[in-house]
Design a protein around this motif. Structure first.
Motif, PDB file in Angstrom:
ATOM      1  N   GLY A 108       0.889  -1.179   0.060  1.00  0.00           N
ATOM      2  CA  GLY A 108       0.038  -0.151  -0.016  1.00  0.00           C
ATOM      3  C   GLY A 108       0.776   1.260   0.042  1.00  0.00           C
ATOM      4  N   TRP A 111       1.457   3.844  -3.855  1.00  0.00           N
ATOM      5  CA  TRP A 111       0.872   5.188  -4.256  1.00  0.00           C
ATOM      6  C   TRP A 111       0.818   6.541  -3.348  1.00  0.00           C
ATOM      7  N   HIS A 112       1.094   6.195  -2.028  1.00  0.00           N
ATOM      8  CA  HIS A 112       1.484   7.146  -1.099  1.00  0.00           C
ATOM      9  C   HIS A 112       2.833   7.885  -1.474  1.00  0.00           C
ATOM     10  N   ARG A 114       4.508   7.698  -4.454  1.00  0.00           N
ATOM     11  CA  ARG A 114       4.066   8.291  -5.294  1.00  0.00           C
ATOM     12  C   ARG A 114       3.680   9.714  -5.262  1.00  0.00           C
ATOM     13  N   ARG A 131       6.462   7.879 -10.565  1.00  0.00           N
ATOM     14  CA  ARG A 131       5.885   9.202 -11.464  1.00  0.00           C
ATOM     15  C   ARG A 131       4.957  10.175 -10.630  1.00  0.00           C
ATOM     16  N   ILE A 133       1.314  11.699  -9.701  1.00  0.00           N
ATOM     17  CA  ILE A 133       0.229  10.766  -9.429  1.00  0.00           C
ATOM     18  C   ILE A 133      -0.998  11.762  -9.722  1.00  0.00           C
ATOM     19  N   LEU A 134      -0.930  12.923  -8.862  1.00  0.00           N
ATOM     20  CA  LEU A 134      -2.131  13.842  -8.760  1.00  0.00           C
ATOM     21  C   LEU A 134      -2.133  14.962  -9.780  1.00  0.00           C
ATOM     22  N   MET A 135      -0.751  15.494  -9.998  1.00  0.00           N
ATOM     23  CA  MET A 135      -0.491  16.572 -11.024  1.00  0.00           C
ATOM     24  C   MET A 135      -0.278  16.078 -12.198  1.00  0.00           C
TER      25      MET A 135
ATOM     26  N   THR B  42      -3.686   0.133 -15.677  1.00  0.00           N
ATOM     27  CA  THR B  42      -3.067   1.119 -14.861  1.00  0.00           C
ATOM     28  C   THR B  42      -4.061   2.292 -14.823  1.00  0.00           C
ATOM     29  N   PRO B  43      -4.371   2.562 -13.284  1.00  0.00           N
ATOM     30  CA  PRO B  43      -5.238   3.561 -13.251  1.00  0.00           C
ATOM     31  C   PRO B  43      -4.649   5.055 -13.129  1.00  0.00           C
ATOM     32  N   HIS B  44      -5.511   5.886 -13.800  1.00  0.00           N
ATOM     33  CA  HIS B  44      -4.761   7.481 -13.749  1.00  0.00           C
ATOM     34  C   HIS B  44      -5.814   8.255 -12.821  1.00  0.00           C
ATOM     35  N   VAL B  45      -5.355   8.822 -11.714  1.00  0.00           N
ATOM     36  CA  VAL B  45      -6.063   9.905 -11.161  1.00  0.00           C
ATOM     37  C   VAL B  45      -5.531  11.061 -11.160  1.00  0.00           C
ATOM     38  N   GLY B  46      -6.389  11.855 -10.324  1.00  0.00           N
ATOM     39  CA  GLY B  46      -5.622  13.439 -10.262  1.00  0.00           C
ATOM     40  C   GLY B  46      -6.700  14.317 -11.128  1.00  0.00           C
ATOM     41  N   PHE B 363      -8.329   6.577  -2.211  1.00  0.00           N
ATOM     42  CA  PHE B 363      -7.069   6.660  -2.710  1.00  0.00           C
ATOM     43  C   PHE B 363      -6.263   5.252  -2.749  1.00  0.00           C
ATOM     44  N   VAL B 364      -6.189   4.809  -1.705  1.00  0.00           N
ATOM     45  CA  VAL B 364      -5.755   3.399  -1.490  1.00  0.00           C
ATOM     46  C   VAL B 364      -6.420   2.417  -2.068  1.00  0.00           C
ATOM     47  N   VAL B 366      -8.203   2.589  -4.855  1.00  0.00           N
ATOM     48  CA  VAL B 366      -8.095   2.551  -6.186  1.00  0.00           C
ATOM     49  C   VAL B 366      -6.432   1.871  -6.488  1.00  0.00           C
ATOM     50  N   SER B 367      -5.435   2.128  -5.766  1.00  0.00           N
ATOM     51  CA  SER B 367      -4.318   1.807  -5.882  1.00  0.00           C
ATOM     52  C   SER B 367      -4.146   0.346  -5.888  1.00  0.00           C
ATOM     53  N   CYS B 395     -10.449  10.786  -3.511  1.00  0.00           N
ATOM     54  CA  CYS B 395      -9.182  10.071  -3.948  1.00  0.00           C
ATOM     55  C   CYS B 395      -8.149  11.079  -4.384  1.00  0.00           C
ATOM     56  N   ASP B 396      -8.676  12.270  -5.273  1.00  0.00           N
ATOM     57  CA  ASP B 396      -7.802  13.164  -5.854  1.00  0.00           C
ATOM     58  C   ASP B 396      -7.419  14.200  -4.847  1.00  0.00           C
TER      59      ASP B 396
END
Lengths: 178, 397
Positions: A108, A111-112, A114, A131, A133-135, B42-46, B363-364, B366-367, B395-396
């Motif tokens: 887990g 993503w934190h 990233r 990479r 992730i949010l921006m 591959t998920p894309h969020v934001g 967020f977690v 979706v990951s 999430c975002d």
């Protein structure tokens, strides 16, 4: 186990790395150097009496001008089996803005970490997919750093309603009572 | 002929979302397919990133509240409760008992409304349209109750640091009581529609399986984790508000598949009704705002207009924020309908948080979608997105 005992255990096993143990609002946080962070986290995860199996949260903090080293990566750990909680704060200097990744201990963390890279610019060594992730991918800068402005000067690209408002304020300022 | 076979074997990359009704918001998944099997997801969020953490660090503790409503916009009440609890823990104050009970009631109402919204949309994705129409009827009922309570339906901003905004009326209590009496029958109604439905069972049983150890390792929380058989519920592990004074069970699943996660949420709604019932019966008398925290909570309006001291407090609180804080940090989490909603504050003693971190369950979750979906069929991806229950606003952030 009481959080204080856990902090003592960490200090026993890693005497050179523990900088500070702090208590606030019933929670214990252990500040450590970043060099052996992976060993400390692995120790917390693998020792049967500690068994921190759940990474509740991982985030960065920027202490620009408040203290040195500038950054911290904060791990909030919880053990679902033993029901105890501890916070690990790893110091990350601005000159060498990187730390070992914890993805192979807790999946887990992926993503934190990233997100932490995206918003603070801290790179995680050994992360499988470092990479943004949010921006957006082509974004410049790291928004949660304290020297990153909340609002930029957009010049001619500013929303028209806002520029009109600014003009009105300027016009009205002549009537202000001093 | 040979070339045709070569073409058939070629992997196909498809783009699911961000504008797709079954991705529950602006979630985008890039799927590499081999036939109908997902090889890579591959998920894309934001897409909905609004910089809530940065905005929170630049506003006072009191004025950041409306930002919280807009995180998980289908359960804004629990977001506000999480925020208020975190600030209260940071400043070392407690809400009065009546306010704690009211917060527990509204949190559980939010859990029900979030779960029935989830049930409706999830069933709609899988192909059972009727449930959607029924579940929105009950959601409307809860939103009407919220309107009666505080005037707002979605972005409520009802809890306050040190209590709640206003006391509950007798009319509200009566209507809510009526709701708790009728709602269990409605849950049965939903179950008659889908619980024995063969299509539903085939689409959910044995799909998106994740073991207990792995679910913990991925950091899943809430019903998504409990579907795998882990009894981790923050209401039991770190009781807040009135949860240690009421009696309720934590439903868990066994197989960790989509069906078990669905069963967990259905049982949770029954438990929520139980909690609301007990709270209504035990609801103590007294104030709804902490009386011992004048430098943290806004004084009453009539006092501000008449009393000098209160006016100064009001002025300072609005312009500079609460000034009584010490340097310190606190991580405070609650059991939101989606899972563990944690808020981590670093305070430097001023009226604004130095660092505000939001740990959102979506967020977690979706990951973990690639883990659940890779190796499965495209249709199962849709079932998985529904079963982990994500809201992209949260999430975002």
């Amino acid at each position: 186990m009481e959080p204080k005992e856990i902090a003592e255990r960490i200090k026993e096993s890693f005497p050179a790395d523990v900088r500070e143990i702090a208590f606030f609002a019933g929670q214990t946080s252990v500040t450590v150097g970043k060099d052996s962070i992976k060993d400390i986290l692995r120790f917390l995860h693998d020792t049967p009496e500690l068994y921190f199996d759940y990474l509740a949260d991982l985030c960065g903090v920027d202490y620009l001008g408040k203290k040195e080293p500038r950054f911290e990566v904060v791990y909030n750990l919880y053990s679902i089996r033993h029901r105890h909680f501890i916070r690990i704060r790893a110091e990350v200097p601005a000159e060498d803005c990187s730390i070992e990744s914890a993805v192979d201990i807790w999946a887990g963390a992926n993503w934190h970490e990233r997100e932490c890279f995206d918003l603070f610019g801290i790179t995680f060594k050994g992360h499988p997919d470092m990479r943004r992730i949010l921006m957006p991918e082509d974004w410049e800068g790291h928004p949660l750093r304290k020297d990153y402005p909340l609002k930029s000067d957009l010049g001619s690209m500013e929303w028209r309603g806002y520029t009109e408002l600014l003009k009105t304020v300027e016009k009205n300022s002549q009537y202000e009572v001093r | 002929m040979a070339t045709a076979q070569k073409k058939l074997k070629k992997e196909l990359t498809i783009n699911l979302g961000p504008q797709h009704p079954s991705t529950h918001g602006v979630l985008r998944l890039v799927l590499d397919l081999d036939g109908e099997t997902v090889v890579k997801c591959t998920p894309h969020v934001g897409y909905l990133h609004r910089g809530t953490e940065k905005l929170g660090e630049n506003s006072t503790y009191l004025s950041a509240m409306p930002l919280m409503d807009r995180l998980d916009y289908v359960s804004s009440m629990t977001n506000d409760v999480a925020y208020c609890l975190a600030v209260e823990r940071l400043f070392g104050i407690m809400a009065p008992e009546r306010a704690q009970y009211i917060r527990t009631i509204v949190s559980e109402m939010t859990r029900i409304s979030s779960h029935i919204l989830w049930l409706g949309t999830h069933a709609l994705d899988i192909g059972a349209m009727t449930v959607f129409l029924y579940s929105f009827r009950e959601r409307e009922w809860i939103l009407d109750l919220f309107e009666m309570l505080c005037g707002a339906r979605l972005t409520v901003s009802y809890p306050r640091i040190g209590g709640v905004r206003n006391d509950v009326s007798q009319e509200f209590i009566d209507s809510l009581y009526k709701f708790t009496a009728e709602f269990p029958a409605r849950i049965l109604e939903y179950e008659t529609l889908i619980d024995q439905n063969r299509i539903w069972l085939q689409r959910t049983k044995g799909i998106g399986v994740i073991s207990a150890e792995e679910a913990i390792n991925w950091g899943l929380s809430g019903p998504t984790l409990r579907g795998s058989g882990v009894t981790y519920d923050i209401r039991k592990h770190f009781p807040y508000d009135a949860y240690d004074k009421v009696d309720f069970d934590v439903p868990v699943g066994q197989h960790g598949d989509v069906y078990d996660r669905y069963r967990c949420r259905m049982e949770e709604m029954r438990q929520s009704i139980r909690i609301i019932r007990q709270c209504l019966e035990k609801l103590p008398r007294g104030p709804v705002m902490a009386p011992d925290a004048p430098k943290l909570t806004l004084p009453a309006k009539e006092k501000v207009l008449a009393d000098m001291e209160s006016m100064i407090h009001h002025f300072v609180l609005i312009t500079k924020g609460p000034m009584t804080g010490q340097s310190g940090e606190v991580y405070s989490a609650i059991e939101a309908p989606k899972g563990e909603l944690g808020i981590y504050f670093v305070s430097d003693g001023t009226g604004k948080p130095y660092r505000m971190r939001l740990r959102s369950p979506s967020f977690v979750h979706v990951s973990a979608l690639p883990r659940l979906s890779e190796g499965a069929l495209v249709a199962d991806v849709i079932a998985n997105i529904g079963s982990v229950d994500v809201v992209l606003g949260e999430c975002d952030r």
